[in-house]
Design a protein around this motif. Sequence first.
Motif, short mmCIF file in Angstrom:
data_model
loop_
_atom_site.label_atom_id
_atom_site.label_comp_id
_atom_site.label_asym_id
_atom_site.label_seq_id
_atom_site.Cartn_x
_atom_site.Cartn_y
_atom_site.Cartn_z
N ASP A 1 19.55 55.52 48.28
CA ASP A 1 20.51 55.06 49.27
C ASP A 1 20.94 53.65 48.89
OD1 ASP A 1 20.23 57.37 50.93
OD2 ASP A 1 18.36 56.52 51.71
N LEU B 1 18.88 64.28 44.55
CA LEU B 1 18.83 65.15 43.38
C LEU B 1 17.66 66.09 43.53
CD1 LEU B 1 19.40 62.47 40.60
CD2 LEU B 1 21.12 63.93 41.72
N ASN C 1 25.87 64.20 47.33
CA ASN C 1 26.43 62.86 47.31
C ASN C 1 27.14 62.68 48.64
OD1 ASN C 1 27.56 60.40 46.61
ND2 ASN C 1 29.12 61.31 45.30
N SER C 2 26.65 61.78 49.48
CA SER C 2 27.23 61.64 50.80
C SER C 2 27.35 60.18 51.19
CB SER C 2 26.40 62.41 51.83
OG SER C 2 25.05 61.99 51.80
N LEU D 1 28.59 68.28 47.26
CA LEU D 1 27.35 68.77 46.67
C LEU D 1 27.68 69.82 45.63
CD1 LEU D 1 27.00 71.72 48.26
CD2 LEU D 1 26.21 70.20 50.05
N ALA E 1 22.71 68.54 43.43
CA ALA E 1 22.90 67.18 43.94
C ALA E 1 23.72 67.18 45.22
CB ALA E 1 23.60 66.32 42.89
N ARG F 1 25.87 54.92 50.54
CA ARG F 1 25.91 56.16 49.75
C ARG F 1 24.50 56.73 49.75
NH1 ARG F 1 30.09 58.73 48.65
NH2 ARG F 1 31.06 57.01 47.58
N HIS F 2 24.39 58.02 50.02
CA HIS F 2 23.11 58.72 50.07
C HIS F 2 23.14 59.80 48.98
CE1 HIS F 2 19.57 60.66 51.77
NE2 HIS F 2 20.25 61.79 52.00
N LEU F 3 22.35 59.61 47.94
CA LEU F 3 22.29 60.55 46.82
C LEU F 3 20.96 61.29 46.85
CD1 LEU F 3 23.53 58.24 43.94
CD2 LEU F 3 24.87 59.93 45.20
#
Length: 97
Positions: free
Chosen positions: A94, A7, A59-60, A43, A57, A3-5
């Motif tokens: 991540d 902000l 979120n991927s 996003l 944000a 998960r790649h966040l």
Amino acid sequence: MIRHLVLFKLNEGVERDDPRVVAGEEAFRALDGKIPEIRFWELGWNVSDRPIAYDFAINSGFEDAAALRTYAEHPEHQAGVALWKEFATWVVADYTY
């Protein structure tokens, strides 16, 4: 899966309707479907009014570290990053899930 966040915090005096911000958002929205390594993509703008909240944000999700690296280095992603550098700062996390 990773998960790649991300902000984003708009710089002081920069508003969401600033043409640079609009272009930056459009650049990141357009990445879904352009970069095959992206497995999950969402996003949006923050709806919280708390003073510690960030503004935007992403979120991927990615299959593995190699896929995330390919995404991070992709020219379309780098073009979006260049836009956001003009009007925002950000933090990244991540993690595997």
